[in-house]
Motif scaffolding. Structure first.
Motif, PDB file in Angstrom:
ATOM      1  N   GLU A  13       0.820  -1.206   0.000  1.00 33.72           N
ATOM      2  CA  GLU A  13       0.000   0.000   0.000  1.00 33.72           C
ATOM      3  C   GLU A  13       0.857   1.261   0.000  1.00 33.72           C
ATOM      4  N   ALA A  14       1.988   1.229   0.693  1.00 30.75           N
ATOM      5  CA  ALA A  14       2.899   2.381   0.704  1.00 30.75           C
ATOM      6  C   ALA A  14       3.473   2.605  -0.697  1.00 30.75           C
ATOM      7  N   ARG A  15       3.856   1.518  -1.354  1.00 28.97           N
ATOM      8  CA  ARG A  15       4.397   1.635  -2.718  1.00 28.97           C
ATOM      9  C   ARG A  15       3.372   2.264  -3.649  1.00 28.97           C
ATOM     10  N   ILE A  16       2.140   1.778  -3.573  1.00 24.84           N
ATOM     11  CA  ILE A  16       1.073   2.324  -4.419  1.00 24.84           C
ATOM     12  C   ILE A  16       0.863   3.810  -4.126  1.00 24.84           C
ATOM     13  N   ASN A  17       0.918   4.180  -2.852  1.00 29.13           N
ATOM     14  CA  ASN A  17       0.747   5.572  -2.458  1.00 29.13           C
ATOM     15  C   ASN A  17       1.846   6.448  -3.076  1.00 29.13           C
ATOM     16  N   TYR A  18       3.099   5.997  -3.013  1.00 27.43           N
ATOM     17  CA  TYR A  18       4.198   6.779  -3.586  1.00 27.43           C
ATOM     18  C   TYR A  18       4.101   6.847  -5.100  1.00 27.43           C
ATOM     19  N   GLU A  19       3.637   5.775  -5.729  1.00 30.69           N
ATOM     20  CA  GLU A  19       3.457   5.802  -7.177  1.00 30.69           C
ATOM     21  C   GLU A  19       2.387   6.816  -7.567  1.00 30.69           C
ATOM     22  N   LEU A  33      11.850  11.704  -6.504  1.00 34.41           N
ATOM     23  CA  LEU A  33      11.868  11.277  -5.105  1.00 34.41           C
ATOM     24  C   LEU A  33      10.808  10.214  -4.836  1.00 34.41           C
ATOM     25  N   PHE A  34       9.569  10.471  -5.244  1.00 35.20           N
ATOM     26  CA  PHE A  34       8.485   9.522  -4.989  1.00 35.20           C
ATOM     27  C   PHE A  34       8.675   8.218  -5.764  1.00 35.20           C
ATOM     28  N   THR A  35       9.240   8.295  -6.967  1.00 34.37           N
ATOM     29  CA  THR A  35       9.515   7.083  -7.739  1.00 34.37           C
ATOM     30  C   THR A  35      10.564   6.229  -7.033  1.00 34.37           C
ATOM     31  N   MET A  36      11.598   6.878  -6.517  1.00 31.18           N
ATOM     32  CA  MET A  36      12.640   6.143  -5.799  1.00 31.18           C
ATOM     33  C   MET A  36      12.090   5.560  -4.496  1.00 31.18           C
ATOM     34  N   LEU A  37      11.204   6.292  -3.835  1.00 35.33           N
ATOM     35  CA  LEU A  37      10.593   5.780  -2.605  1.00 35.33           C
ATOM     36  C   LEU A  37       9.719   4.558  -2.908  1.00 35.33           C
ATOM     37  N   ALA A  38       8.992   4.606  -4.012  1.00 42.45           N
ATOM     38  CA  ALA A  38       8.163   3.459  -4.402  1.00 42.45           C
ATOM     39  C   ALA A  38       9.052   2.236  -4.672  1.00 42.45           C
ATOM     40  N   ALA A  39      10.179   2.457  -5.332  1.00 45.21           N
ATOM     41  CA  ALA A  39      11.105   1.350  -5.599  1.00 45.21           C
ATOM     42  C   ALA A  39      11.682   0.798  -4.295  1.00 45.21           C
ATOM     43  N   GLU A  43      11.460  -3.016  -2.738  1.00 49.08           N
ATOM     44  CA  GLU A  43      12.597  -3.795  -2.238  1.00 49.08           C
ATOM     45  C   GLU A  43      12.334  -4.269  -0.812  1.00 49.08           C
ATOM     46  N   HIS A  44      11.758  -3.395  -0.002  1.00 47.37           N
ATOM     47  CA  HIS A  44      11.442  -3.748   1.385  1.00 47.37           C
ATOM     48  C   HIS A  44      10.386  -4.850   1.405  1.00 47.37           C
ATOM     49  N   HIS A  45       9.391  -4.739   0.545  1.00 47.97           N
ATOM     50  CA  HIS A  45       8.354  -5.763   0.396  1.00 47.97           C
ATOM     51  C   HIS A  45       8.998  -7.110   0.079  1.00 47.97           C
ATOM     52  N   ASP A  46       9.915  -7.108  -0.895  1.00 48.11           N
ATOM     53  CA  ASP A  46      10.580  -8.351  -1.303  1.00 48.11           C
ATOM     54  C   ASP A  46      11.395  -8.950  -0.154  1.00 48.11           C
ATOM     55  N   ALA A  47      12.048  -8.093   0.634  1.00 44.68           N
ATOM     56  CA  ALA A  47      12.825  -8.573   1.785  1.00 44.68           C
ATOM     57  C   ALA A  47      11.907  -9.223   2.816  1.00 44.68           C
ATOM     58  N   LEU A  48      10.740  -8.647   3.036  1.00 48.52           N
ATOM     59  CA  LEU A  48       9.784  -9.222   3.985  1.00 48.52           C
ATOM     60  C   LEU A  48       9.225 -10.547   3.478  1.00 48.52           C
ATOM     61  N   ILE A 139      17.976   8.111   0.209  1.00 45.15           N
ATOM     62  CA  ILE A 139      17.346   8.517  -1.053  1.00 45.15           C
ATOM     63  C   ILE A 139      17.184  10.031  -1.074  1.00 45.15           C
ATOM     64  N   TYR A 140      16.706  10.576   0.019  1.00 46.07           N
ATOM     65  CA  TYR A 140      16.520  12.019   0.076  1.00 46.07           C
ATOM     66  C   TYR A 140      17.861  12.743  -0.065  1.00 46.07           C
ATOM     67  N   ALA A 141      18.882  12.253   0.620  1.00 45.96           N
ATOM     68  CA  ALA A 141      20.204  12.874   0.522  1.00 45.96           C
ATOM     69  C   ALA A 141      20.698  12.834  -0.923  1.00 45.96           C
ATOM     70  N   PHE A 142      20.451  11.727  -1.612  1.00 46.67           N
ATOM     71  CA  PHE A 142      20.855  11.587  -3.002  1.00 46.67           C
ATOM     72  C   PHE A 142      20.117  12.586  -3.893  1.00 46.67           C
ATOM     73  N   VAL A 143      18.823  12.724  -3.690  1.00 46.13           N
ATOM     74  CA  VAL A 143      18.017  13.630  -4.509  1.00 46.13           C
ATOM     75  C   VAL A 143      18.394  15.087  -4.234  1.00 46.13           C
ATOM     76  N   GLU A 144      18.702  15.391  -2.989  1.00 45.74           N
ATOM     77  CA  GLU A 144      19.025  16.760  -2.606  1.00 45.74           C
ATOM     78  C   GLU A 144      20.475  17.147  -2.882  1.00 45.74           C
ATOM     79  N   SER A 145      21.369  16.190  -3.058  1.00 46.28           N
ATOM     80  CA  SER A 145      22.798  16.491  -3.168  1.00 46.28           C
ATOM     81  C   SER A 145      23.159  17.469  -4.287  1.00 46.28           C
TER      82      SER A 145
END
Length: 161
Positions: A13-19, A33-39, A43-48, A139-145
């Motif tokens: 549901e979080a992934r769908i929200n970010y998408e 930013l939101f695309t990277m968060l969805a990805a 990844e977190h989903h797959d780890a779980l 991710i945020y640090a990367f986007v803001e750098s």
């Protein structure tokens, strides 16, 4: 309810929200930013899912966990806030709060667990959430750098002569 099913459902549901946020924003930086968060959520989903496969299903049952607690209900889902965040460069702060709430949720569930095995699994998921929070912050640090560099903070108060 199965603890891992709950966690996996919330990640989906979080992934769908970010998408949805990525699709709705006209700001390319926020879209990125939101695309990277969805990805990252995927990844977190797959780890779980992988963690769930390595655990005995009987041990993953947690009777005190209500299905209603497993619904991803972010502050980001409020319609007026979503409209606001589409162009808000500080939308990330809301994302971090949501991730911190996820860690806290699993820690609280672990504190309520009567069975030691269940408590361990909930703390394992909380640790996974902490790792995910770190990824979100990176991710945020990367986007803001590109917008920040050493001279920006150190020398921004100097005038040209």
């Amino acid at each position: 309810m199965n603890i891992f099913d709950c966690a996996i459902k919330m990640e989906e549901e979080a992934r769908i929200n970010y998408e949805k946020l990525a699709a709705a924003t006209p700001v390319s930086e926020l879209k990125n930013l939101f695309t990277m968060l969805a990805a990252a959520e995927q990844e977190h989903h797959d780890a779980l899912v992988e963690m769930k496969g390595s655990i005995d299903p009987q041990k993953a049952q947690f009777m005190d966990l209500q299905e209603a607690a497993c619904i991803f209900q972010p502050l980001l889902a409020k319609r007026d806030l979503m409209a606001e965040l589409r162009e808000d460069p500080d939308a990330y702060k809301h994302v971090v709060k949501e991730e911190e709430k996820g860690v806290k949720f699993y820690e609280e569930q672990a504190a309520q667990a009567k069975d030691e095995g269940t408590r361990e699994m909930l703390l394992m998921i909380a640790d996974e959430e902490r790792k995910h929070l770190s990824i979100v912050e990176n991710i945020y640090a990367f986007v803001e750098s590109p917008k920040t560099y050493l001279a920006w903070g150190e020398f921004s108060n100097l005038k040209e002569y």
